[in-house]
Motif scaffolding. Structure first.
Motif, PDB file in Angstrom:
ATOM      1  N   VAL A  23       0.854  -1.186   0.000  1.00 21.05           N
ATOM      2  CA  VAL A  23       0.000   0.000   0.000  1.00 21.05           C
ATOM      3  C   VAL A  23       0.895   1.242   0.000  1.00 21.05           C
ATOM      4  N   PHE A  24       0.717   2.072  -1.003  1.00 20.88           N
ATOM      5  CA  PHE A  24       1.481   3.316  -1.121  1.00 20.88           C
ATOM      6  C   PHE A  24       0.530   4.492  -0.936  1.00 20.88           C
ATOM      7  N   CYS A  25       0.892   5.383  -0.024  1.00 19.03           N
ATOM      8  CA  CYS A  25      -0.011   6.463   0.353  1.00 19.03           C
ATOM      9  C   CYS A  25       0.655   7.820   0.178  1.00 19.03           C
ATOM     10  N   SER A  26      -0.186   8.843   0.310  1.00 21.04           N
ATOM     11  CA  SER A  26       0.326  10.214   0.334  1.00 21.04           C
ATOM     12  C   SER A  26       0.510  10.620   1.792  1.00 21.04           C
ATOM     13  N   TRP A  27       0.380  11.893   2.075  1.00 16.01           N
ATOM     14  CA  TRP A  27       0.537  12.449   3.416  1.00 16.01           C
ATOM     15  C   TRP A  27      -0.680  12.152   4.286  1.00 16.01           C
ATOM     16  N   ARG A  28      -1.771  11.705   3.689  1.00 18.20           N
ATOM     17  CA  ARG A  28      -2.981  11.386   4.452  1.00 18.20           C
ATOM     18  C   ARG A  28      -3.151   9.870   4.406  1.00 18.20           C
ATOM     19  N   SER A  29      -2.791   9.200   5.517  1.00 21.22           N
ATOM     20  CA  SER A  29      -2.688   7.738   5.427  1.00 21.22           C
ATOM     21  C   SER A  29      -3.127   7.006   6.698  1.00 21.22           C
ATOM     22  N   HIS A  30      -3.740   7.715   7.640  1.00 22.90           N
ATOM     23  CA  HIS A  30      -4.092   7.050   8.899  1.00 22.90           C
ATOM     24  C   HIS A  30      -5.022   5.853   8.649  1.00 22.90           C
ATOM     25  N   TYR A  31      -6.040   6.038   7.813  1.00 22.71           N
ATOM     26  CA  TYR A  31      -7.005   4.955   7.589  1.00 22.71           C
ATOM     27  C   TYR A  31      -6.337   3.748   6.930  1.00 22.71           C
ATOM     28  N   GLN A  32      -5.451   4.010   5.970  1.00 21.91           N
ATOM     29  CA  GLN A  32      -4.789   2.882   5.310  1.00 21.91           C
ATOM     30  C   GLN A  32      -3.976   2.070   6.318  1.00 21.91           C
ATOM     31  N   CYS A  33      -3.249   2.782   7.179  1.00 22.13           N
ATOM     32  CA  CYS A  33      -2.416   2.071   8.158  1.00 22.13           C
ATOM     33  C   CYS A  33      -3.283   1.221   9.089  1.00 22.13           C
ATOM     34  N   LEU A  34      -4.362   1.815   9.572  1.00 21.18           N
ATOM     35  CA  LEU A  34      -5.237   1.082  10.495  1.00 21.18           C
ATOM     36  C   LEU A  34      -5.889  -0.117   9.807  1.00 21.18           C
ATOM     37  N   LEU A  35      -6.365   0.080   8.592  1.00 19.75           N
ATOM     38  CA  LEU A  35      -7.064  -1.000   7.895  1.00 19.75           C
ATOM     39  C   LEU A  35      -6.113  -2.082   7.390  1.00 19.75           C
ATOM     40  N   LYS A  36      -4.827  -1.741   7.252  1.00 23.62           N
ATOM     41  CA  LYS A  36      -3.837  -2.748   6.839  1.00 23.62           C
ATOM     42  C   LYS A  36      -3.410  -3.599   8.032  1.00 23.62           C
ATOM     43  N   GLY A  37      -3.769  -3.126   9.237  1.00 25.37           N
ATOM     44  CA  GLY A  37      -3.481  -3.944  10.405  1.00 25.37           C
ATOM     45  C   GLY A  37      -2.453  -3.398  11.359  1.00 25.37           C
ATOM     46  N   VAL A  38      -1.949  -2.208  11.097  1.00 23.62           N
ATOM     47  CA  VAL A  38      -1.007  -1.615  12.051  1.00 23.62           C
ATOM     48  C   VAL A  38      -1.775  -1.294  13.335  1.00 23.62           C
ATOM     49  N   PRO A  39      -1.275  -1.716  14.490  1.00 31.41           N
ATOM     50  CA  PRO A  39      -2.003  -1.444  15.735  1.00 31.41           C
ATOM     51  C   PRO A  39      -2.242   0.051  15.925  1.00 31.41           C
ATOM     52  N   LYS A  40      -3.453   0.387  16.344  1.00 25.21           N
ATOM     53  CA  LYS A  40      -3.802   1.809  16.436  1.00 25.21           C
ATOM     54  C   LYS A  40      -2.927   2.540  17.457  1.00 25.21           C
ATOM     55  N   GLU A  41      -2.471   1.795  18.466  1.00 25.82           N
ATOM     56  CA  GLU A  41      -1.594   2.438  19.462  1.00 25.82           C
ATOM     57  C   GLU A  41      -0.275   2.862  18.818  1.00 25.82           C
ATOM     58  N   LEU A  42       0.231   2.032  17.914  1.00 23.98           N
ATOM     59  CA  LEU A  42       1.493   2.356  17.233  1.00 23.98           C
ATOM     60  C   LEU A  42       1.302   3.525  16.267  1.00 23.98           C
ATOM     61  N   VAL A  43       0.201   3.504  15.536  1.00 28.66           N
ATOM     62  CA  VAL A  43      -0.072   4.613  14.607  1.00 28.66           C
ATOM     63  C   VAL A  43      -0.184   5.919  15.391  1.00 28.66           C
ATOM     64  N   LYS A  44      -0.919   5.874  16.485  1.00 20.14           N
ATOM     65  CA  LYS A  44      -1.080   7.096  17.286  1.00 20.14           C
ATOM     66  C   LYS A  44       0.252   7.576  17.852  1.00 20.14           C
ATOM     67  N   GLN A  45       1.046   6.633  18.344  1.00 19.19           N
ATOM     68  CA  GLN A  45       2.353   7.010  18.894  1.00 19.19           C
ATOM     69  C   GLN A  45       3.213   7.705  17.832  1.00 19.19           C
ATOM     70  N   ASP A  46       3.215   7.148  16.634  1.00 15.99           N
ATOM     71  CA  ASP A  46       4.013   7.747  15.558  1.00 15.99           C
ATOM     72  C   ASP A  46       3.482   9.127  15.172  1.00 15.99           C
ATOM     73  N   ILE A  47       2.172   9.267  15.180  1.00 18.80           N
ATOM     74  CA  ILE A  47       1.587  10.579  14.873  1.00 18.80           C
ATOM     75  C   ILE A  47       1.977  11.589  15.954  1.00 18.80           C
ATOM     76  N   LEU A  48       1.911  11.160  17.198  1.00 20.08           N
ATOM     77  CA  LEU A  48       2.301  12.060  18.294  1.00 20.08           C
ATOM     78  C   LEU A  48       3.770  12.455  18.187  1.00 20.08           C
ATOM     79  N   GLU A  49       4.574  11.563  17.596  1.00 22.05           N
ATOM     80  CA  GLU A  49       5.996  11.870  17.415  1.00 22.05           C
ATOM     81  C   GLU A  49       6.248  12.697  16.155  1.00 22.05           C
TER      82      GLU A  49
END
Lengths: 178, 199
Positions: B49-75
């Motif tokens: 999956v290749f995304c642009s700058w708006r990719s939260h939904y793709q990451c979550l739906l691909k199976g990345v744990p939401k806690e990890l996605v949130k942590q990376d966003i906070l960083e």
């Protein structure tokens, strides 16, 4: 060996590695001095590309992400500059963007256009080595000034364990002069 | 993740942003949850999956744990979320992800691998020359790739149709090979979550 023979030896050796693949313009078709250096590479490893420098470099990165070691060929710096977006904004940043997870091993071949016996004028003879070194932190750039450098430099670009992408810069005039 | 899970995630991120917990840009999705869930019903675990700058939904739906996605966003990594272990690459440069996705598709086909590539772009990106030439190459060489055009009608704040002087986008017609097109409206601005933050 002279400059051209070292280049041909290097390409032949790279072509013998299991995971390499060559792409660019005048790779499978004749057209540039670089074409002749690929004479001993298996034709199944040569992909002729449309003229589209940025697309070629992006596709090179994509192939690298899948484990292939692409040798992406741009006969002159003046052409490679059209792929600067993919080199500077993606290839150079991809490791830090992915916390070291994406480290495609990529070899980029380019040259400084020859001026003898025909002078192609000012849009074809630039050496952007210093400029790209200033723009890139991760992409390594090696200019091949002497024949004895060539094989070791290409072998190093393939075998290097830090997985830094490497741009190797050839001199068009030296194909017949050194 | 279901529709409400996705909405809740973005609202949580919006709250974090509006409370100055994120010192970097964020680009939030809204209003396209059903389309995204439908698309991801066809995306397999090993697909890319290749995304642009708006990719939260793709990451979550691909199976990345939401806690990890949130942590990376906070960083501060919202605009370039990359997860090699989930085969996700995101780029904050307009059109930058497209040829990389095309190259991945070429390599998968060349090696006889069965995985598929999904490349998400916005409406303005879909009108560029980069999109045109990559789509042409992928169609003519029958590469295993689908370009997903997400049309919210604007690029930052610019009206895509107005600046190109068209009523209909080039790839919005049904039946174009290797293209999924959908239109949506979002409650969020291009960047941020609607509140000007002073750090």
């Amino acid at each position: 060996m002279n400059y051209f023979d070292e280049l041909k030896r290097s390409m032949t050796w790279l072509g013998q590695q299991r995971d390499t693949f060559f792409l660019g313009q005048a790779v499978a078709y004749p057209g540039t001095a670089m074409t002749n250096t690929l004479a001993e590479v298996n034709r199944s490893k040569l992909l002729e590309m449309p003229v589209n420098e940025e697309m070629q470099m992006g596709m090179t990165i994509g192939m690298g992400l899948n484990g292939t070691v692409p040798i992406s060929i741009y006969p002159r710096w003046n052409f490679l500059v059209l792929a600067a977006n993919q080199i500077v904004n993606h290839l150079d940043k991809i490791k830090i963007m992915s916390r070291g997870g994406f480290t495609p091993k990529i070899i980029i071949r380019t040259g400084i256009g020859s001026q003898r016996p025909l002078h192609p004028q000012h849009q074809h003879i630039s050496d952007f080595t210093a400029g790209f070194k200033a723009m890139c932190d991760f992409v390594d750039i090696i200019r091949l000034d002497e024949p004895h450098q060539i094989f070791d430099a290409y072998k190093y670009a393939y075998e290097r364990t830090d997985n830094r992408p490497t741009i190797l810069v050839e001199w068009g005039d030296y194909y017949s002069e050194k | 993740m279901n529709k409400q899970d996705l909405i809740d995630f973005e609202e949580d991120i919006a709250d974090c942003f509006n409370n100055a917990l994120i010192k970097a840009p964020v680009h939030l999705y809204d209003g396209n949850e059903e389309q995204m869930i439908e698309i991801f019903n066809n995306i397999k675990e090993k697909d890319w999956v290749f995304c642009s700058w708006r990719s939260h939904y793709q990451c979550l739906l691909k199976g990345v744990p939401k806690e990890l996605v949130k942590q990376d966003i906070l960083e501060g990594k919202s605009i370039t979320l990359c997860y090699p272990e989930y085969n996700i690459y995101s780029s904050a440069i307009v059109t930058g992800n497209i040829p990389i996705a095309t190259g991945m598709a070429l390599d998968l086909k060349r090696k006889g691998e069965i995985d598929h590539v999904w490349c998400f772009v916005g409406d303005m990106t879909s009108e560029t020359g980069v999109f045109y030439e990559n789509h042409k190459y992928a169609v003519n060489h029958d590469l295993p790739i689908t370009y997903v055009i997400e049309d919210n009608g604007k690029s930052v704040c610019t009206d895509t149709r107005e600046v190109w002087n068209v009523e209909e986008l080039t790839y919005s017609k049904p039946g174009i090979p290797k293209v999924i097109y959908y239109k949506y409206e979002t409650k969020y601005p291009h960047a941020g979550a609607g509140k000007r933050i002073q750090f």
